[in-house]
Design an enzyme around this catalytic site. Structure first.
Site, PDB file in Angstrom:
ATOM      1  N   ARG A   1      73.880-115.673  45.044  1.00 23.00           N
ATOM      2  CA  ARG A   1      72.680-116.091  45.795  1.00 23.00           C
ATOM      3  C   ARG A   1      71.500-115.198  45.414  1.00 23.00           C
ATOM      4  O   ARG A   1      71.630-113.994  45.225  1.00 23.00           O
ATOM      5  CB  ARG A   1      72.921-115.956  47.304  1.00 23.00           C
ATOM      6  CG  ARG A   1      71.617-116.176  48.082  1.00 23.00           C
ATOM      7  CD  ARG A   1      71.833-116.302  49.560  1.00 23.00           C
ATOM      8  NE  ARG A   1      72.462-115.137  50.153  1.00 23.00           N
ATOM      9  CZ  ARG A   1      72.845-115.084  51.417  1.00 23.00           C
ATOM     10  NH1 ARG A   1      72.680-116.115  52.218  1.00 23.00           N
ATOM     11  NH2 ARG A   1      73.413-113.997  51.891  1.00 23.00           N
TER      12      ARG A   1
ATOM     13  N   ARG B   1      81.596-108.492  55.987  1.00 25.24           N
ATOM     14  CA  ARG B   1      81.078-109.662  56.722  1.00 25.24           C
ATOM     15  C   ARG B   1      82.177-110.707  56.900  1.00 25.24           C
ATOM     16  O   ARG B   1      82.290-111.332  57.955  1.00 25.24           O
ATOM     17  CB  ARG B   1      79.870-110.255  55.965  1.00 25.24           C
ATOM     18  CG  ARG B   1      78.632-109.375  56.096  1.00 25.24           C
ATOM     19  CD  ARG B   1      77.689-109.557  54.933  1.00 25.24           C
ATOM     20  NE  ARG B   1      77.032-110.838  54.912  1.00 25.24           N
ATOM     21  CZ  ARG B   1      76.446-111.352  53.822  1.00 25.24           C
ATOM     22  NH1 ARG B   1      76.471-110.682  52.678  1.00 25.24           N
ATOM     23  NH2 ARG B   1      75.831-112.504  53.890  1.00 25.24           N
TER      24      ARG B   1
ATOM     25  N   ARG C   1      77.449-114.833  67.736  1.00 24.73           N
ATOM     26  CA  ARG C   1      78.518-114.580  66.766  1.00 24.73           C
ATOM     27  C   ARG C   1      79.790-114.082  67.434  1.00 24.73           C
ATOM     28  O   ARG C   1      80.815-113.921  66.778  1.00 24.73           O
ATOM     29  CB  ARG C   1      78.076-113.469  65.792  1.00 24.73           C
ATOM     30  CG  ARG C   1      77.658-113.992  64.462  1.00 24.73           C
ATOM     31  CD  ARG C   1      77.076-112.872  63.661  1.00 24.73           C
ATOM     32  NE  ARG C   1      75.874-113.352  63.058  1.00 24.73           N
ATOM     33  CZ  ARG C   1      75.719-113.564  61.759  1.00 24.73           C
ATOM     34  NH1 ARG C   1      76.676-113.266  60.922  1.00 24.73           N
ATOM     35  NH2 ARG C   1      74.595-114.031  61.301  1.00 24.73           N
TER      36      ARG C   1
ATOM     37  N   ARG D   1      70.034-109.889  48.088  1.00 26.14           N
ATOM     38  CA  ARG D   1      70.066-109.213  49.388  1.00 26.14           C
ATOM     39  C   ARG D   1      70.976-107.995  49.327  1.00 26.14           C
ATOM     40  O   ARG D   1      72.040-108.053  48.706  1.00 26.14           O
ATOM     41  CB  ARG D   1      70.575-110.188  50.463  1.00 26.14           C
ATOM     42  CG  ARG D   1      69.461-110.759  51.315  1.00 26.14           C
ATOM     43  CD  ARG D   1      69.916-111.866  52.221  1.00 26.14           C
ATOM     44  NE  ARG D   1      71.060-111.541  53.076  1.00 26.14           N
ATOM     45  CZ  ARG D   1      71.553-112.381  53.997  1.00 26.14           C
ATOM     46  NH1 ARG D   1      70.995-113.571  54.170  1.00 26.14           N
ATOM     47  NH2 ARG D   1      72.591-112.045  54.735  1.00 26.14           N
TER      48      ARG D   1
ATOM     49  N   LYS E   1      74.362-121.821  56.520  1.00 26.61           N
ATOM     50  CA  LYS E   1      73.632-121.943  57.795  1.00 26.61           C
ATOM     51  C   LYS E   1      72.125-122.033  57.529  1.00 26.61           C
ATOM     52  O   LYS E   1      71.425-122.879  58.081  1.00 26.61           O
ATOM     53  CB  LYS E   1      73.940-120.753  58.724  1.00 26.61           C
ATOM     54  CG  LYS E   1      75.426-120.589  59.041  1.00 26.61           C
ATOM     55  CD  LYS E   1      75.697-119.437  59.965  1.00 26.61           C
ATOM     56  CE  LYS E   1      75.399-118.062  59.388  1.00 26.61           C
ATOM     57  NZ  LYS E   1      76.276-117.646  58.276  1.00 26.61           N
TER      58      LYS E   1
HETATM   59  P1  AP5 Z   1      72.954-119.736  52.834  1.00 24.02           P
HETATM   60  O1  AP5 Z   1      72.380-120.995  53.388  1.00 24.02           O
HETATM   61  O2  AP5 Z   1      72.029-118.632  52.466  1.00 24.02           O
HETATM   62  O3  AP5 Z   1      74.162-119.227  53.765  1.00 24.02           O
HETATM   63  P2  AP5 Z   1      74.132-118.542  55.205  1.00 24.02           P
HETATM   64  O4  AP5 Z   1      75.253-119.161  55.990  1.00 24.02           O
HETATM   65  O5  AP5 Z   1      72.766-118.569  55.798  1.00 24.02           O
HETATM   66  O6  AP5 Z   1      74.592-117.091  54.766  1.00 24.02           O
HETATM   67  P3  AP5 Z   1      74.076-115.671  55.271  1.00 24.02           P
HETATM   68  O7  AP5 Z   1      74.532-114.701  54.220  1.00 24.02           O
HETATM   69  O8  AP5 Z   1      72.642-115.678  55.624  1.00 24.02           O
HETATM   70  O9  AP5 Z   1      74.971-115.532  56.564  1.00 24.02           O
HETATM   71  P4  AP5 Z   1      75.411-114.220  57.262  1.00 24.02           P
HETATM   72  O10 AP5 Z   1      75.903-114.760  58.535  1.00 24.02           O
HETATM   73  O11 AP5 Z   1      76.356-113.365  56.503  1.00 24.02           O
HETATM   74  O12 AP5 Z   1      74.063-113.349  57.263  1.00 24.02           O
HETATM   75  P5  AP5 Z   1      72.858-113.270  58.277  1.00 24.02           P
HETATM   76  O13 AP5 Z   1      71.615-113.104  57.512  1.00 24.02           O
HETATM   77  O14 AP5 Z   1      72.932-114.372  59.260  1.00 24.02           O
HETATM   78  O15 AP5 Z   1      73.810-120.171  51.540  1.00 24.02           O
HETATM   79  C1  AP5 Z   1      74.448-119.180  50.749  1.00 24.02           C
HETATM   80  C2  AP5 Z   1      74.396-119.577  49.270  1.00 24.02           C
HETATM   81  O16 AP5 Z   1      75.179-120.745  49.065  1.00 24.02           O
HETATM   82  C3  AP5 Z   1      72.964-119.909  48.772  1.00 24.02           C
HETATM   83  O17 AP5 Z   1      72.817-119.370  47.482  1.00 24.02           O
HETATM   84  C4  AP5 Z   1      72.955-121.445  48.733  1.00 24.02           C
HETATM   85  O18 AP5 Z   1      72.101-121.922  47.705  1.00 24.02           O
HETATM   86  C5  AP5 Z   1      74.415-121.781  48.454  1.00 24.02           C
HETATM   87  N1  AP5 Z   1      74.831-123.025  49.085  1.00 24.02           N
HETATM   88  C6  AP5 Z   1      74.490-123.501  50.308  1.00 24.02           C
HETATM   89  N2  AP5 Z   1      75.086-124.687  50.538  1.00 24.02           N
HETATM   90  C7  AP5 Z   1      75.852-124.957  49.430  1.00 24.02           C
HETATM   91  C8  AP5 Z   1      76.738-126.017  49.063  1.00 24.02           C
HETATM   92  N3  AP5 Z   1      76.971-127.063  49.860  1.00 24.02           N
HETATM   93  N4  AP5 Z   1      77.387-125.928  47.886  1.00 24.02           N
HETATM   94  C9  AP5 Z   1      77.184-124.872  47.055  1.00 24.02           C
HETATM   95  N5  AP5 Z   1      76.339-123.839  47.339  1.00 24.02           N
HETATM   96  C10 AP5 Z   1      75.704-123.882  48.509  1.00 24.02           C
HETATM   97  O19 AP5 Z   1      73.183-111.896  59.025  1.00 24.02           O
HETATM   98  C11 AP5 Z   1      73.059-110.681  58.290  1.00 24.02           C
HETATM   99  C12 AP5 Z   1      73.522-109.513  59.141  1.00 24.02           C
HETATM  100  O20 AP5 Z   1      72.715-109.408  60.339  1.00 24.02           O
HETATM  101  C13 AP5 Z   1      74.959-109.550  59.668  1.00 24.02           C
HETATM  102  O21 AP5 Z   1      75.877-109.140  58.684  1.00 24.02           O
HETATM  103  C14 AP5 Z   1      74.858-108.561  60.837  1.00 24.02           C
HETATM  104  O22 AP5 Z   1      74.788-107.237  60.397  1.00 24.02           O
HETATM  105  C15 AP5 Z   1      73.506-108.916  61.436  1.00 24.02           C
HETATM  106  N6  AP5 Z   1      73.593-109.972  62.460  1.00 24.02           N
HETATM  107  C16 AP5 Z   1      73.152-111.252  62.319  1.00 24.02           C
HETATM  108  N7  AP5 Z   1      73.397-111.951  63.450  1.00 24.02           N
HETATM  109  C17 AP5 Z   1      73.987-111.101  64.319  1.00 24.02           C
HETATM  110  C18 AP5 Z   1      74.473-111.252  65.658  1.00 24.02           C
HETATM  111  N8  AP5 Z   1      74.399-112.416  66.309  1.00 24.02           N
HETATM  112  N9  AP5 Z   1      75.017-110.156  66.263  1.00 24.02           N
HETATM  113  C19 AP5 Z   1      75.086-108.986  65.620  1.00 24.02           C
HETATM  114  N10 AP5 Z   1      74.658-108.783  64.346  1.00 24.02           N
HETATM  115  C20 AP5 Z   1      74.111-109.834  63.696  1.00 24.02           C
HETATM  116 MG    MG Z   2      71.325-117.085  56.318  1.00 24.53          MG
END
Ligand code: AP5
Ligand code: MG
Length: 242
Positions: free
Chosen positions: A147, A193, A108, A182, A37
């Protein structure tokens, strides 16, 4: 005479702002942890000319700044569980501007999707498109465990030690700051997650499917980020529906 000019200028300005707000675009990226994402948003936001709003980054900013909200969400974010709807909406309202957004990680849950629709409706806006990045679970685990993220909060660029390594080990190519893992990219949090995503994504996707807004884009570790970007952009520009 002067007051008439000021009034006309003010009305003109208000017209521009209203037009911009009414034309604001809200596009949502849904995907499991590590689905890409953030990676895709970094490419899409400049291409579409709308700001990227990552809910996870918004929480991490509050935590890093040591705010009251940040203190309340810190342990939940670290564990990988979802933050409560009240605290999520409180943080979202600090970040969501009326000029539109590429929403990454919000909504989400079905409940959050309904809240977002109500909020946008009050502003005369609506969600334009929803993209689900579909990635096999084994690929997600490989992505998250390797990552690395730039420690400079105003940069925050992400790398992958296998798929997208930095030029110099553990150092950000863009700003030279050290990279870190992270705190929620550890096995227990990753498991939590993934569990939360499995549980919440079906009702969320069903909600947008019923509205005719959802498109699924497949993204496996064999595809590079530019290929995925091209597929997502085609969907947003209405050139492809799957
Ligand atoms: P990356 O682009 O970093 O992936 P991402 O989808 O952004 O993953 P996140 O870990 O950020 O998602 P998440 O939803 O778990 O965490 P968030 O911070 O949103 O890519 C990942 C890796 O893959 C990178 O190393 C990249 O280089 C590699 N990659 C990318 N594309 C690739 C490809 N095509 N091929 C190979 N490799 C590739 O949320 C964190 C926390 O916040 C949640 O757990 C929760 O506690 C809270 N939270 C967030 N939103 C909410 C909500 N709406 N409601 C309640 N709690 C929430
Ligand atoms: Mg992210």
């Amino acid at each position: 005479m002067l007051s008439q000019c000021i009034r006309k200028a003010w009305l003109f300005l208000a017209g521009i702002i209203f037009f911009k707000w009414r034309n604001a675009r809200y596009i949502i990226l849904i995907g499991g942890p590590g689905a890409g994402k953030g990676t895709q948003s970094d490419l899409l936001a400049p291409a579409l000319g709308i700001p990227h709003l990552s809910m996870g980054d918004a929480f991490r900013r509050q935590i890093a700044a040591g705010t009251e909200l940040g203190k309340q969400v810190e342990s939940t974010v670290k564990s990988g569980a979802l933050v409560s709807p009240e605290l999520t909406m409180a943080v979202l309202s600090l970040e969501l501007t009326p000029v539109g957004a590429l929403l990454d990680g919000f909504p989400r849950t079905h409940e959050q999707a309904v809240l977002l629709d109500k909020l946008l409706f009050r502003r005369g806006n609506h969600v334009e498109k929803v993209i689900l990045l579909e990635v096999p679970e084994a690929d997600l685990i490989e992505r998250l465990s390797l990552r690395r993220t730039c420690s400079n909060k105003s940069c925050g660029r992400t790398y992958h030690t296998k798929f997208a390594p930095p030029n110099k080990p553990d150092t950000c190519d863009a700003c030279g700051s050290p990279l870190y893992q992270r705190p929620d990219d550890v096995p227990d949090s990753i498991r939590e997650r993934l569990r939360v995503f499995r549980e919440q994504s079906k009702p969320l996707c069903d909600y947008y499917q019923a509205k005719g807004l959802l498109t699924t884009v497949s993204s496996t570790n064999g595809m590079d980020k530019q290929q995925v970007f091209a597929a997502v952009l085609a969907v947003i520009q209405g050139k492809n529906r799957s």
